[in-house]
Design an enzyme around this catalytic site. Structure first.
Site, short mmCIF file in Angstrom:
data_model
loop_
_atom_site.label_atom_id
_atom_site.label_comp_id
_atom_site.label_asym_id
_atom_site.label_seq_id
_atom_site.Cartn_x
_atom_site.Cartn_y
_atom_site.Cartn_z
N LYS A 208 103.61 24.08 24.88
CA LYS A 208 103.40 22.97 23.96
C LYS A 208 104.58 22.00 23.96
O LYS A 208 105.65 22.28 24.47
CB LYS A 208 103.13 23.50 22.55
CG LYS A 208 101.73 24.08 22.39
CD LYS A 208 101.42 24.43 20.95
CE LYS A 208 99.94 24.85 20.81
NZ LYS A 208 99.62 25.25 19.42
N ARG A 242 98.89 33.64 21.94
CA ARG A 242 97.81 32.89 22.61
C ARG A 242 98.45 32.09 23.73
O ARG A 242 99.29 31.23 23.49
CB ARG A 242 97.11 31.97 21.61
CG ARG A 242 95.95 31.18 22.20
CD ARG A 242 95.30 30.31 21.13
NE ARG A 242 94.19 29.55 21.66
CZ ARG A 242 94.27 28.36 22.26
NH1 ARG A 242 95.47 27.77 22.40
NH2 ARG A 242 93.20 27.74 22.71
#
Length: 261
Positions: A208, A242
């Site tokens: 991210k 995740r």
């Protein structure tokens, strides 16, 4: 939790796939590398993502579920959606799934009742606004850790009042959703406070912007940062990572467990 994006526009280009052959290769890779869950998404939730009509989202999710159920019929599968209609169709066609909802039921008022009626495991994530507006909603009245924890105290009460069993609920702090880079790291530093609420916590930091913008690299160059932050999430008490990169996450979990023992 292995990410399976049936999308043309997810922020990490290598995770995008739209045809059955590519999906099959990805599923086989996830299985071979030791994934415990596969998370199927048909709607990119990256900042500024375009709207996806419900029928198109379901077409993508159906493709992913079809491949997973064919190749790994016993693999736990989550569906990354905020739409109760997609959940209904998934269960009707493929049986029980985990629901992974970026809005904790706030974007579809039928979601809580649907999950309760079907008695499904439910991942509730913290976000303000929606993918198109969230990055303009990064103002918090107090420190972000307190606000996120207070949000979940309130939201869990609402979810259980709607009939979702407490033992079915998993919390996701929503790294990157309506949060600046600094706020993401403040939230990471206080993740143990969220874990102390007594629910399993899912951490989604994989590749991210909280990694690649700080390092001034691309998402494709963010694997080392993902591993580093994944370890810190585990250290703070997260139960699920995740990830895009399954083998590296599995190795991280194995080393962390050995270290702890």
């Amino acid at each position: 939790m292995a990410i399976l994006n049936i999308t043309p526009d997810s922020f990490f280009a290598d995770s995008r796939m739209t045809d059955p052959d590519a999906v099959g290769r990805r599923v086989r890779e996830c299985l071979a590398q030791g994934a415990h869950f596969i998370d199927i998404g048909g709607y990119s939730s990256r900042p500024g993502a375009d709207e996806v009509p419900p029928d198109e989202e379901w077409r993508r999710v159906e493709l992913g579920l079809s491949v997973v159920r064919r190749l790994a019929p016993d693999m736990p599968v989550s569906v990354d959606t905020f739409r109760s209609s997609v959940v209904e169709q998934a269960v009707a066609r493929f049986g029980r799934v985990i629901v992974n909802d970026i809005s904790a039921g706030e974007l579809d008022k039928e979601m809580s009742a649907t999950v309760a009626r079907l008695d499904l495991p439910y991942i509730a994530m913290h976000m303000k606004g929606d993918p198109r507006t969230m990055q303009s909603l990064t103002d918090y009245r107090r420190d972000i850790v307190s606000e996120v924890c207070d949000y979940f105290r309130r939201r869990v009460g609402e979810l259980t009042a709607a009939g979702i069993r407490r033992e079915r609920i998993i919390l996701d702090p929503g790294f990157g959703f309506a949060k600046t880079a600094e706020q993401n790291y403040e939230l990471l530093a206080g993740l143990h406070h969220l874990c102390a609420l007594g629910f399993p916590v899912l951490a989604g930091v994989s590749r991210k912007s909280m990694i690649y913008r700080v390092l001034d690299v691309s998402p494709a160059e963010s694997l080392a940062g993902t591993v580093a932050l994944g370890w810190e999430c585990l250290r703070q008490g997260a139960s699920i990572l995740r990830v895009h990169d399954v083998r590296e996450a599995v190795d991280t979990v194995r080393l962390f467990k050995f270290f702890r023992s």
